[in-house]
Design a protein around this motif. Sequence first.
Motif, PDB file in Angstrom:
ATOM      1  N   ALA A  32       0.782  -1.241   0.000  1.00  0.00           N
ATOM      2  CA  ALA A  32       0.000   0.000   0.000  1.00  0.00           C
ATOM      3  C   ALA A  32       0.810   1.285   0.000  1.00  0.00           C
ATOM      4  O   ALA A  32       0.370   2.298  -0.515  1.00  0.00           O
ATOM      5  CB  ALA A  32      -0.982   0.007   1.161  1.00  0.00           C
ATOM      6  N   TRP A  33       1.982   1.250   0.595  1.00  0.00           N
ATOM      7  CA  TRP A  33       2.708   2.516   0.661  1.00  0.00           C
ATOM      8  C   TRP A  33       3.907   2.577  -0.275  1.00  0.00           C
ATOM      9  O   TRP A  33       4.742   3.459  -0.156  1.00  0.00           O
ATOM     10  CB  TRP A  33       3.063   2.860   2.110  1.00  0.00           C
ATOM     11  CG  TRP A  33       1.806   3.090   2.864  1.00  0.00           C
ATOM     12  CD1 TRP A  33       1.232   2.252   3.778  1.00  0.00           C
ATOM     13  CD2 TRP A  33       0.901   4.199   2.721  1.00  0.00           C
ATOM     14  NE1 TRP A  33       0.023   2.770   4.194  1.00  0.00           N
ATOM     15  CE2 TRP A  33      -0.205   3.954   3.582  1.00  0.00           C
ATOM     16  CE3 TRP A  33       0.909   5.359   1.940  1.00  0.00           C
ATOM     17  CZ2 TRP A  33      -1.284   4.844   3.684  1.00  0.00           C
ATOM     18  CZ3 TRP A  33      -0.170   6.240   2.046  1.00  0.00           C
ATOM     19  CH2 TRP A  33      -1.246   5.986   2.908  1.00  0.00           C
ATOM     20  N   ASN A 110      -5.857   8.462  -3.715  1.00  0.00           N
ATOM     21  CA  ASN A 110      -6.320   8.290  -5.096  1.00  0.00           C
ATOM     22  C   ASN A 110      -5.327   7.586  -5.998  1.00  0.00           C
ATOM     23  O   ASN A 110      -5.032   8.058  -7.095  1.00  0.00           O
ATOM     24  CB  ASN A 110      -6.565   9.658  -5.711  1.00  0.00           C
ATOM     25  CG  ASN A 110      -8.028   9.917  -5.843  1.00  0.00           C
ATOM     26  OD1 ASN A 110      -8.754   9.077  -6.374  1.00  0.00           O
ATOM     27  ND2 ASN A 110      -8.456  11.048  -5.333  1.00  0.00           N
ATOM     28  N   THR A 111      -4.823   6.456  -5.532  1.00  0.00           N
ATOM     29  CA  THR A 111      -3.855   5.728  -6.347  1.00  0.00           C
ATOM     30  C   THR A 111      -4.315   4.287  -6.553  1.00  0.00           C
ATOM     31  O   THR A 111      -5.125   3.764  -5.782  1.00  0.00           O
ATOM     32  CB  THR A 111      -2.461   5.713  -5.680  1.00  0.00           C
ATOM     33  OG1 THR A 111      -2.599   5.149  -4.373  1.00  0.00           O
ATOM     34  CG2 THR A 111      -1.869   7.107  -5.592  1.00  0.00           C
ATOM     35  N   VAL A 121      -3.858   9.080 -11.428  1.00  0.00           N
ATOM     36  CA  VAL A 121      -4.354   9.156 -12.813  1.00  0.00           C
ATOM     37  C   VAL A 121      -3.254   9.541 -13.807  1.00  0.00           C
ATOM     38  O   VAL A 121      -3.272   9.090 -14.952  1.00  0.00           O
ATOM     39  CB  VAL A 121      -5.513  10.177 -12.981  1.00  0.00           C
ATOM     40  CG1 VAL A 121      -6.822   9.624 -12.493  1.00  0.00           C
ATOM     41  CG2 VAL A 121      -5.200  11.487 -12.300  1.00  0.00           C
ATOM     42  N   GLN A 122      -2.331  10.400 -13.372  1.00  0.00           N
ATOM     43  CA  GLN A 122      -1.280  10.913 -14.275  1.00  0.00           C
ATOM     44  C   GLN A 122      -0.498   9.780 -14.929  1.00  0.00           C
ATOM     45  O   GLN A 122      -0.023   9.899 -16.060  1.00  0.00           O
ATOM     46  CB  GLN A 122      -0.262  11.813 -13.554  1.00  0.00           C
ATOM     47  CG  GLN A 122      -0.738  12.617 -12.385  1.00  0.00           C
ATOM     48  CD  GLN A 122      -0.809  11.796 -11.113  1.00  0.00           C
ATOM     49  OE1 GLN A 122      -1.870  11.278 -10.767  1.00  0.00           O
ATOM     50  NE2 GLN A 122       0.299  11.670 -10.401  1.00  0.00           N
ATOM     51  N   VAL A 136     -12.773   5.894 -14.170  1.00  0.00           N
ATOM     52  CA  VAL A 136     -12.345   4.688 -13.448  1.00  0.00           C
ATOM     53  C   VAL A 136     -11.923   5.046 -12.016  1.00  0.00           C
ATOM     54  O   VAL A 136     -12.304   4.375 -11.053  1.00  0.00           O
ATOM     55  CB  VAL A 136     -11.178   3.990 -14.188  1.00  0.00           C
ATOM     56  CG1 VAL A 136     -10.530   2.923 -13.325  1.00  0.00           C
ATOM     57  CG2 VAL A 136     -11.667   3.394 -15.506  1.00  0.00           C
ATOM     58  N   PHE A 137     -11.187   6.132 -11.874  1.00  0.00           N
ATOM     59  CA  PHE A 137     -10.754   6.542 -10.529  1.00  0.00           C
ATOM     60  C   PHE A 137     -11.938   7.029  -9.687  1.00  0.00           C
ATOM     61  O   PHE A 137     -11.986   6.779  -8.486  1.00  0.00           O
ATOM     62  CB  PHE A 137      -9.652   7.603 -10.606  1.00  0.00           C
ATOM     63  CG  PHE A 137      -8.275   7.015 -10.758  1.00  0.00           C
ATOM     64  CD1 PHE A 137      -7.902   6.345 -11.924  1.00  0.00           C
ATOM     65  CD2 PHE A 137      -7.344   7.102  -9.734  1.00  0.00           C
ATOM     66  CE1 PHE A 137      -6.637   5.789 -12.061  1.00  0.00           C
ATOM     67  CE2 PHE A 137      -6.077   6.549  -9.857  1.00  0.00           C
ATOM     68  CZ  PHE A 137      -5.718   5.889 -11.024  1.00  0.00           C
ATOM     69  N   GLU A 138     -12.876   7.704 -10.332  1.00  0.00           N
ATOM     70  CA  GLU A 138     -14.067   8.149  -9.599  1.00  0.00           C
ATOM     71  C   GLU A 138     -14.830   6.927  -9.071  1.00  0.00           C
ATOM     72  O   GLU A 138     -15.263   6.891  -7.920  1.00  0.00           O
ATOM     73  CB  GLU A 138     -14.972   8.980 -10.512  1.00  0.00           C
ATOM     74  CG  GLU A 138     -16.135   9.630  -9.776  1.00  0.00           C
ATOM     75  CD  GLU A 138     -17.276   9.997 -10.709  1.00  0.00           C
ATOM     76  OE1 GLU A 138     -17.018  10.532 -11.803  1.00  0.00           O
ATOM     77  OE2 GLU A 138     -18.441   9.716 -10.338  1.00  0.00           O
ATOM     78  N   LEU A 139     -14.957   5.925  -9.942  1.00  0.00           N
ATOM     79  CA  LEU A 139     -15.611   4.684  -9.511  1.00  0.00           C
ATOM     80  C   LEU A 139     -14.854   4.065  -8.337  1.00  0.00           C
ATOM     81  O   LEU A 139     -15.466   3.626  -7.360  1.00  0.00           O
ATOM     82  CB  LEU A 139     -15.681   3.694 -10.682  1.00  0.00           C
ATOM     83  CG  LEU A 139     -16.306   2.342 -10.347  1.00  0.00           C
ATOM     84  CD1 LEU A 139     -17.817   2.482 -10.185  1.00  0.00           C
ATOM     85  CD2 LEU A 139     -15.982   1.298 -11.412  1.00  0.00           C
ATOM     86  N   GLY A 140     -13.545   4.046  -8.434  1.00  0.00           N
ATOM     87  CA  GLY A 140     -12.722   3.507  -7.344  1.00  0.00           C
ATOM     88  C   GLY A 140     -13.029   4.198  -6.030  1.00  0.00           C
ATOM     89  O   GLY A 140     -13.247   3.546  -5.008  1.00  0.00           O
ATOM     90  N   ARG A 141     -13.061   5.520  -6.079  1.00  0.00           N
ATOM     91  CA  ARG A 141     -13.350   6.291  -4.860  1.00  0.00           C
ATOM     92  C   ARG A 141     -14.741   5.981  -4.302  1.00  0.00           C
ATOM     93  O   ARG A 141     -14.888   5.731  -3.105  1.00  0.00           O
ATOM     94  CB  ARG A 141     -13.260   7.797  -5.151  1.00  0.00           C
ATOM     95  CG  ARG A 141     -11.854   8.330  -5.234  1.00  0.00           C
ATOM     96  CD  ARG A 141     -11.852   9.856  -5.216  1.00  0.00           C
ATOM     97  NE  ARG A 141     -12.575  10.458  -6.346  1.00  0.00           N
ATOM     98  CZ  ARG A 141     -12.029  10.694  -7.540  1.00  0.00           C
ATOM     99  NH1 ARG A 141     -10.776  10.386  -7.756  1.00  0.00           N
ATOM    100  NH2 ARG A 141     -12.734  11.248  -8.506  1.00  0.00           N
TER     101      ARG A 141
END
Length: 255
Positions: A32-33, A110-111, A121-122, A136-141
Amino acid sequence: ISVLEIDRIAQNVVKSHLETCQYTAEELKHLAWSLYSPEEVRALQSKSCEAMWQQCSLHISNAIQYVVEFAKRIDGFMELCQNDQIILLKAGCLEVLLLRMIRAFNPLNNTVLFEGKFGGVQMFKALGCDDLISAVFELGRTLCRLQLSDEELALFTAAVLLSPDRPWLTESKKVQKLQDKIYMALQHEIQKKHSAEDKLSKMVSKLPLMKTICNLHLDKLEFFRLLHPETAMNFPPLYKEVFNSELQYSDPRES
Ligand code: 4D8
């Protein structure tokens, strides 16, 4: 249908999920980190569009293999006719992948996990699909906010896979019956955990965004294929097979 049968279904689906997950919860906790450094992100960003598509299609195709294995281990799936098995996998595997992504998604920064490290996202800039990636990231959140357990995730992914409304199913009644039982098991699981009673409806309410993302991915792929037919031809066979636009099944006897 008895509580005993519902428990048996839940056990089978959860076991299948855990066996085909790629990463254990323990492994993910350790990873995770480990974040990509800014230099590493820049290196990913400066890849060519074709190279990045190739790389992502490879990972998607690899992850799909685990989804196929998951499906095969769900009681009842292999008893469906082969035609319907293929239809369910083709229609559902990206949705399942997006659901599985939450295990590898860190909503705090947000990773998402990509090749052993987490990045934002970058990281995917070179794909030239900013709208797809941000969806996709919005869905993840939003999915992470539901704080699904592995048991809930297992049952929800199985229910999504066994959607009786996929076009061209020949035995949708049979699929419906399997899905009904899985949703019952999911409801039972949610009650056991004393979660909010509207958790299931909240989960189901994310399905439209998932569908939007799947369609967006297909649009992007179609466009990419027009621009770079050579690269697209060399995408992994499984990726091509699952996402080819024509609903056409290659007969192995002909190849
Ligand atoms: O366990 O296999 O290691 C996503 C891909 C996940 C796409 C993968 C990806 C996953 C979709 C790469 C590109 C989800 C895990 C890692 C790679 C699913 C986006 C992010 C697996 C869970 C996280 C961790 C880009 C793995 C959606 C869309 C693709 C195009 C080709 C445009």
